[in-house]
Design an enzyme around this catalytic site. Structure first.
Site, PDB file in Angstrom:
ATOM      1  CB  SER A  28      -0.883   0.053   1.258  1.00 51.41           C
ATOM      2  OG  SER A  28      -1.072  -1.210   1.790  1.00 51.41           O
ATOM      3  CG  HIS A  59      -6.471  -9.501  -6.558  1.00 51.74           C
ATOM      4  ND1 HIS A  59      -5.856  -8.503  -5.905  1.00 51.74           N
ATOM      5  CD2 HIS A  59      -7.157 -10.208  -5.684  1.00 51.74           C
ATOM      6  CE1 HIS A  59      -6.078  -8.655  -4.665  1.00 51.74           C
ATOM      7  NE2 HIS A  59      -6.861  -9.679  -4.501  1.00 51.74           N
ATOM      8  CE1 TYR A  83      -7.378  -8.604   2.888  1.00 53.11           C
ATOM      9  CE2 TYR A  83      -5.307  -8.720   4.096  1.00 53.11           C
ATOM     10  CZ  TYR A  83      -6.122  -8.093   3.174  1.00 53.11           C
ATOM     11  OH  TYR A  83      -5.699  -6.962   2.542  1.00 53.11           O
ATOM     12  CB  ALA A 111       0.610  -1.083   5.346  1.00 51.69           C
ATOM     13  CG  MET A 208      -3.262  -8.395   8.218  1.00 48.34           C
ATOM     14  SD  MET A 208      -4.907  -7.743   7.874  1.00 48.34           S
ATOM     15  CE  MET A 208      -5.230  -6.810   9.394  1.00 48.34           C
ATOM     16  CG  ASN A 232      -1.953   1.045  12.440  1.00 48.86           C
ATOM     17  OD1 ASN A 232      -1.768   0.674  11.265  1.00 48.86           O
ATOM     18  ND2 ASN A 232      -2.094   0.205  13.436  1.00 48.86           N
ATOM     19  CG  HIS A 244      -8.576   0.145   5.210  1.00 45.32           C
ATOM     20  ND1 HIS A 244      -7.381  -0.550   5.236  1.00 45.32           N
ATOM     21  CD2 HIS A 244      -8.850   0.361   3.900  1.00 45.32           C
ATOM     22  CE1 HIS A 244      -6.968  -0.747   3.991  1.00 45.32           C
ATOM     23  NE2 HIS A 244      -7.843  -0.208   3.168  1.00 45.32           N
TER      24      HIS A 244
HETATM   25  N1  HPA Z   1      -2.304  -4.804  12.224  1.00 42.64           N
HETATM   26  C1  HPA Z   1      -2.209  -5.677  11.181  1.00 42.64           C
HETATM   27  N2  HPA Z   1      -1.977  -5.279   9.938  1.00 42.64           N
HETATM   28  C2  HPA Z   1      -1.828  -3.965   9.717  1.00 42.64           C
HETATM   29  C3  HPA Z   1      -1.912  -3.015  10.752  1.00 42.64           C
HETATM   30  C4  HPA Z   1      -2.181  -3.467  12.075  1.00 42.64           C
HETATM   31  O1  HPA Z   1      -2.264  -2.695  13.047  1.00 42.64           O
HETATM   32  N3  HPA Z   1      -1.716  -1.793  10.190  1.00 42.64           N
HETATM   33  C5  HPA Z   1      -1.504  -2.015   8.856  1.00 42.64           C
HETATM   34  N4  HPA Z   1      -1.569  -3.317   8.562  1.00 42.64           N
END
Ligand code: HPA
Length: 276
Positions: A28, A59, A83, A111, A208, A232, A244
């Site tokens: 991202s 996708h 996921y 990210a 993830m 974050n 998000h």
């Molecule tokens: N947790 C899991 N995956 C993420 C997060 C998070 O806080 N921030 C961005 N991807």
């Protein structure tokens, strides 16, 4: 999934004008790096033999090759996630295809949430190791051609390449932390109790993606380097509730900084690379 990698690699080889040795998986906020390529050629995931057909969960993924600061490079823009319901095998498909094409070094970006309390949104963390909390591996099942049954994971993130990145960051004055990535399944963010657990297990960031891809890359002897953009503070560490939209916005700004670092690192990466 059958052993699709050889066919996918052959397709990329016959379609792309170059044979890049270095690839970058754009997470991202980094998609804009594609615009900086000269002589760009693009192949949508859906065109690649063995890849899931278009229409399966979100996708617009594609491979784009071209020259960045004079160096031939292959970008993977977009990735499959566990996921979304994909198997680890599908998640690793682009990496296996790139390895089959002849790519010897892959730079992963993602990210992540900051688990180490001192990490702030916008920080860039180079991965020194990972913890697989996804309970999946792309290597489960028959051994694919060109892979090892039991690959060594003592140094999944190449120490020599990490040193190159540290030097480039210092020259550019870009702050670079390093840490351990915990890969989780998602898609819900973690609970505060899970974040406490993940911190105790020894992780600094949580996200993830990336882990299945790195496992497949190492099974093929591909050298890996990886960077997380901290979008974050992980749940319970004072950042309030997680949205998000916030994750995406922070990712974009820090992504530009990481993009600057990558432009300096990519030409320094070995263009041959070690095999196993
Ligand atoms: N947790 C899991 N995956 C993420 C997060 C998070 O806080 N921030 C961005 N991807």
């Amino acid at each position: 999934m059958p052993d699709y990698a050889a066919a996918a690699g052959a397709y990329l080889r016959s379609t792309l004008p170059f044979q890049p040795r270095v690839a970058v998986v754009l997470g991202s906020g980094l998609g804009q790096m594609i615009d900086e390529l000269s002589d760009a050629t693009s192949i949508a995931f859906k065109q690649v033999p063995g890849f899931p057909p278009a229409g399966v969960a979100g996708h617009a993924g594609k491979f784009v090759t071209g020259r960045l600061a004079g160096t031939e490079v292959l970008f993977q823009a977009g990735r499959y996630h566990l996921y979304e319901g994909h198997s680890a095998d599908v998640v690793a498909a682009p990496v296996r295809a790139m390895a089959a094409l002849g790519v010897r070094t892959i730079v992963f970006t993602n990210a992540a949430g900051g688990v180490r309390p001192t990490l702030e949104p916008g920080d860039i963390v180079m991965l020194e190791d990972h913890i697989n909390l996804q309970a999946r591996s792309p290597l489960v099942g028959p051994v694919q051609e060109g892979e090892e049954r039991f690959p060594d994971m003592s140094a999944p993130y190449d120490p020599e390449l990490r040193l190159l990145a540290v030097e480039a960051a210092a020259e550019l004055g870009i702050g670079l932390q390093s840490g351990v990535y915990a890969g989780v399944l998602g898609p819900s963010y973690e609970t505060a109790a899970e974040v406490r657990m993940i911190g105790k297990l020894g992780a600094d960031v949580v996200g993830m993606s990336t882990v299945p891809e790195v496992i497949a890359a190492r099974a093929r002897g591909v050298r890996c380097l990886a960077f997380s953009v901290v979008t974050n503070k992980a749940t319970g560490l004072g950042g309030g509730s997680l949205s998000h939209a916030e994750v995406v916005a922070v990712g974009r700004e820090a992504g530009q900084r990481l993009g600057r670092l990558l432009r300096a690192v990519i030409p320094r990466l070995p263009q041959s690379g070690l095999t196993k």
